[in-house]
Write an enzyme that holds these catalytic residues in place. Structure first.
Site, PDB file in Angstrom:
ATOM      1  N   LYS A 128       0.802  -1.224   0.000  1.00  0.00           N
ATOM      2  CA  LYS A 128       0.000   0.000   0.000  1.00  0.00           C
ATOM      3  C   LYS A 128       0.833   1.273   0.000  1.00  0.00           C
ATOM      4  O   LYS A 128       0.398   2.322  -0.470  1.00  0.00           O
ATOM      5  CB  LYS A 128      -0.931  -0.002   1.217  1.00  0.00           C
ATOM      6  CG  LYS A 128      -1.984  -1.081   1.121  1.00  0.00           C
ATOM      7  CD  LYS A 128      -2.277  -1.733   2.452  1.00  0.00           C
ATOM      8  CE  LYS A 128      -1.361  -2.897   2.679  1.00  0.00           C
ATOM      9  NZ  LYS A 128      -1.734  -3.737   3.838  1.00  0.00           N
ATOM     10  N   GLY A 209      -1.542 -14.944   8.820  1.00  0.00           N
ATOM     11  CA  GLY A 209      -0.971 -14.188   7.689  1.00  0.00           C
ATOM     12  C   GLY A 209      -1.770 -12.950   7.330  1.00  0.00           C
ATOM     13  O   GLY A 209      -1.595 -12.397   6.251  1.00  0.00           O
ATOM     14  N   LYS A 227      -5.439   2.790   2.703  1.00  0.00           N
ATOM     15  CA  LYS A 227      -6.422   2.277   1.736  1.00  0.00           C
ATOM     16  C   LYS A 227      -7.460   3.348   1.380  1.00  0.00           C
ATOM     17  O   LYS A 227      -7.910   3.439   0.232  1.00  0.00           O
ATOM     18  CB  LYS A 227      -7.096   1.024   2.306  1.00  0.00           C
ATOM     19  CG  LYS A 227      -6.127  -0.157   2.385  1.00  0.00           C
ATOM     20  CD  LYS A 227      -6.637  -1.286   3.258  1.00  0.00           C
ATOM     21  CE  LYS A 227      -5.699  -2.480   3.238  1.00  0.00           C
ATOM     22  NZ  LYS A 227      -5.973  -3.481   4.277  1.00  0.00           N
TER      23      LYS A 227
HETATM   24  N1  LIG Z   1      -0.997 -10.658   3.996  1.00  0.00           N
HETATM   25  C1  LIG Z   1      -2.095 -10.060   3.537  1.00  0.00           C
HETATM   26  O1  LIG Z   1      -3.222 -10.513   3.779  1.00  0.00           O
HETATM   27  C2  LIG Z   1      -1.985  -8.831   2.720  1.00  0.00           C
HETATM   28  C3  LIG Z   1      -0.779  -8.188   2.555  1.00  0.00           C
HETATM   29  N2  LIG Z   1      -0.707  -7.044   1.818  1.00  0.00           N
HETATM   30  C4  LIG Z   1       0.584  -6.383   1.658  1.00  0.00           C
HETATM   31  O2  LIG Z   1       1.432  -7.227   0.876  1.00  0.00           O
HETATM   32  C5  LIG Z   1       2.784  -7.098   1.301  1.00  0.00           C
HETATM   33  C6  LIG Z   1       3.327  -8.465   1.655  1.00  0.00           C
HETATM   34  O3  LIG Z   1       2.535  -9.032   2.673  1.00  0.00           O
HETATM   35  P1  LIG Z   1       2.982 -10.391   3.376  1.00  0.00           P
HETATM   36  O4  LIG Z   1       3.577 -11.290   2.387  1.00  0.00           O
HETATM   37  O5  LIG Z   1       1.829 -10.830   4.178  1.00  0.00           O
HETATM   38  O6  LIG Z   1       4.103  -9.845   4.339  1.00  0.00           O
HETATM   39  P2  LIG Z   1       5.258 -10.669   5.049  1.00  0.00           P
HETATM   40  O7  LIG Z   1       5.670  -9.850   6.226  1.00  0.00           O
HETATM   41  O8  LIG Z   1       4.850 -12.082   5.239  1.00  0.00           O
HETATM   42  O9  LIG Z   1       6.423 -10.670   3.947  1.00  0.00           O
HETATM   43  C7  LIG Z   1       7.111  -9.534   3.569  1.00  0.00           C
HETATM   44  C8  LIG Z   1       8.491 -10.006   3.148  1.00  0.00           C
HETATM   45  O10 LIG Z   1       9.181  -8.893   2.614  1.00  0.00           O
HETATM   46  C9  LIG Z   1      10.542  -9.017   3.010  1.00  0.00           C
HETATM   47  N3  LIG Z   1      11.144  -7.690   2.979  1.00  0.00           N
HETATM   48  C10 LIG Z   1      10.889  -6.653   3.808  1.00  0.00           C
HETATM   49  N4  LIG Z   1      11.640  -5.595   3.472  1.00  0.00           N
HETATM   50  C11 LIG Z   1      12.395  -5.971   2.411  1.00  0.00           C
HETATM   51  C12 LIG Z   1      13.379  -5.330   1.634  1.00  0.00           C
HETATM   52  N5  LIG Z   1      13.776  -4.086   1.884  1.00  0.00           N
HETATM   53  N6  LIG Z   1      13.958  -6.016   0.637  1.00  0.00           N
HETATM   54  C13 LIG Z   1      13.602  -7.316   0.374  1.00  0.00           C
HETATM   55  N7  LIG Z   1      12.669  -7.968   1.099  1.00  0.00           N
HETATM   56  C14 LIG Z   1      12.070  -7.309   2.098  1.00  0.00           C
HETATM   57  C15 LIG Z   1      10.486  -9.606   4.401  1.00  0.00           C
HETATM   58  O11 LIG Z   1      11.720 -10.251   4.745  1.00  0.00           O
HETATM   59  C16 LIG Z   1       9.310 -10.555   4.317  1.00  0.00           C
HETATM   60  O12 LIG Z   1       9.716 -11.884   4.037  1.00  0.00           O
HETATM   61  C17 LIG Z   1       2.774  -6.117   2.470  1.00  0.00           C
HETATM   62  O13 LIG Z   1       3.101  -4.842   1.967  1.00  0.00           O
HETATM   63  C18 LIG Z   1       1.325  -6.143   2.954  1.00  0.00           C
HETATM   64  O14 LIG Z   1       0.929  -4.926   3.525  1.00  0.00           O
HETATM   65  C19 LIG Z   1      -1.801  -6.538   1.156  1.00  0.00           C
HETATM   66  C20 LIG Z   1      -3.010  -7.144   1.242  1.00  0.00           C
HETATM   67  C21 LIG Z   1      -3.228  -8.294   2.095  1.00  0.00           C
HETATM   68  N1  LIG Z   2      -2.849  -6.335   7.330  1.00  0.00           N
HETATM   69  C1  LIG Z   2      -3.821  -6.104   6.320  1.00  0.00           C
HETATM   70  C2  LIG Z   2      -3.502  -6.935   5.126  1.00  0.00           C
HETATM   71  C3  LIG Z   2      -4.160  -6.426   3.922  1.00  0.00           C
HETATM   72  O1  LIG Z   2      -4.009  -5.291   3.522  1.00  0.00           O
HETATM   73  C4  LIG Z   2      -5.203  -6.478   6.836  1.00  0.00           C
HETATM   74  O2  LIG Z   2      -5.282  -7.101   7.876  1.00  0.00           O
HETATM   75  O3  LIG Z   2      -6.176  -6.094   6.186  1.00  0.00           O
END
Ligand SMILES: NC(=O)C1=CN([C@@H]2O[C@H](COP(=O)(O)OP(=O)(O)OC[C@H]3O[C@@H](n4cnc5c(N)ncnc54)[C@H](O)[C@@H]3O)[C@@H](O)[C@H]2O)C=CC1
Ligand SMILES: N[C@@H](CC=O)C(=O)O
Length: 346
Positions: A128, A209, A227
């Site tokens: 985001k 997650g 958002k």
């Molecule tokens: N999990 C969900 O339900 C949702 C997540 N999002 C967004 O999607 C993105 C990913 O979410 P998740 O996979 O759940 O997060 P997560 O925390 O599981 O994974 C993020 C990954 O990015 C890596 N990372 C962080 N900074 C980094 C950098 N500078 N360089 C390389 N790698 C880096 C971390 O080591 C981690 O493995 C986030 O921005 C989150 O806000 C959006 C909608 C829903």
């Molecule tokens: N942490 C966020 C993930 C999606 O954006 C949520 O809980 O909605």
């Protein structure tokens, strides 16, 4: 048949979910969508990085242990995250950017997007930060380089909201919206209604997650604020900054507040909203509100989210579906790739 080379930047829950979908669905995508995906690079701050222009094994990636430096276990991999090399030199046609959302300045994800777009590489992202804080600049950059910048998953995970409102509701004159736009906080409020403590409910949302790396962003409303800025700027032609949106969260709501609300036929929900006034000015807010139980958003429970668009021609149009989740959000990345695949480019 098209085969896109894709590099995954950030290999946490969402991009691991995408690797899992690629491992299990690539053949059917070829038949039904007209393309398949080949993973040519992965980079992650914690896990390291790997590039293979011949294609990495998606199933092996999806099963990688979540241990520091684990990408070094793959042939050619290293424990260091060479983000710039993977983005610019892996031969990727598409970057799936899913690193942490930074609600303050959107970095370093915004820079990752810039590197890709400037190199003529499409970007799909669920992050985001870059969109809420640098959206206009990144969209202009994508246009200049004739590549796609798609971010459906940034709002309501895999539930189609942004493209639905911009395309299917185009011309309906959307004047505002209100919604439950954070899966974690809605999950926490739902579990607390069932008797679970705030801390336990947040911990469960993390395990499932749903939560941000720092769940303060979820429970204090900062995630919803991003958002709201994204939706208001996309749909209401607003030019909102994060600081324009009044924001509070759910951490002040106690178990007894929830019980009392229920006893009086109401429930607490964290609501993000924006409205365009007659003068064209857009006002927006994020706050916990007490809703009557017959309100359309009152029955939205768990990690499900919903948004109600208020349009001049249709009245309220409400969409609900998953608001968070690894596979659900990975699906949003797929939907972005479908969008870029089906959009003609000069
Ligand atoms: N999990 C969900 O339900 C949702 C997540 N999002 C967004 O999607 C993105 C990913 O979410 P998740 O996979 O759940 O997060 P997560 O925390 O599981 O994974 C993020 C990954 O990015 C890596 N990372 C962080 N900074 C980094 C950098 N500078 N360089 C390389 N790698 C880096 C971390 O080591 C981690 O493995 C986030 O921005 C989150 O806000 C959006 C909608 C829903
Ligand atoms: N942490 C966020 C993930 C999606 O954006 C949520 O809980 O909605």
């Amino acid at each position: 048949m098209t085969e896109y080379n894709i590099a995954l930047v950030g290999f946490g829950g969402v991009n691991r979910g995408l690797a899992q979908l690629i491992a299990t669905h690539n053949d059917s995508w070829q038949a039904t969508l007209g393309f398949s995906l080949k993973i040519v690079g992965v980079t992650d701050l914690f896990l390291g990085s790997v590039v293979d222009r011949n294609g990495l094994d998606a199933a092996a990636l999806a099963a990688l242990p979540a241990e520091k430096g684990a990408l070094a276990l793959i042939a050619g991999g290293t424990a260091e995250a060479f983000n710039e090399t993977v983005i610019k030199q892996s031969g990727a046609d598409i970057i799936a950017e899913a690193t942490f959302t930074n609600p303050v300045d959107g970095e370093p994800a915004a820079t990752f997007c810039r590197w890709a777009l400037e190199s003529g590489i499409h970007v799909v992202t669920t992050n985001k930060g870059p969109i809420a804080l640098h959206g206009a600049e990144l969209k202009a950059l994508a246009r200049r380089h004739n590549v796609a910048f798609e971010y459906e998953g940034a709002v309501m995970s895999g539930t189609p909201v942004i493209r639905l409102a911009k395309q299917a509701l185009a011309g309906s004159q959307i004047q505002g919206f209100e919604g439950i736009l954070n899966g974690t906080s809605n999950y926490v409020l739902t579990r607390m209604k069932d008797g679970m403590s705030f801390a336990d409910a947040v911990a469960q949302a993390q395990q499932l997650g749903y939560a941000e790396a720092d769940p303060t962003a979820d429970v204090e409303g900062f995630d919803v604020r991003l958002k709201v800025v994204i939706l208001a700027n996309e749909l209401l032609d607003a030019r909102l900054s994060v600081s324009d949106v009044m924001c509070s969260g759910i951490s002040g709501i106690s178990a007894s507040d929830i019980v009392k609300a229920h006893a009086t036929g109401q429930c607490w929900k964290l609501i993000g909203a924006a409205t365009k006034g007659a003068d064209g000015m857009v006002s927006a807010s994020v706050e916990a509100r007490l809703l009557p139980l017959d309100h359309p958003l009152a029955g939205i429970n768990g990690a499900v989210n919903a948004v109600s668009f208020n349009s001049a021609l249709l009245g309220a149009v409400t969409v609900s579906g998953p608001g968070a989740g690894r596979i659900e959000t990975a699906y949003a990345l797929l939907s972005d790739i479908i969008a870029l695949h089906t959009t003609p480019r000069q």
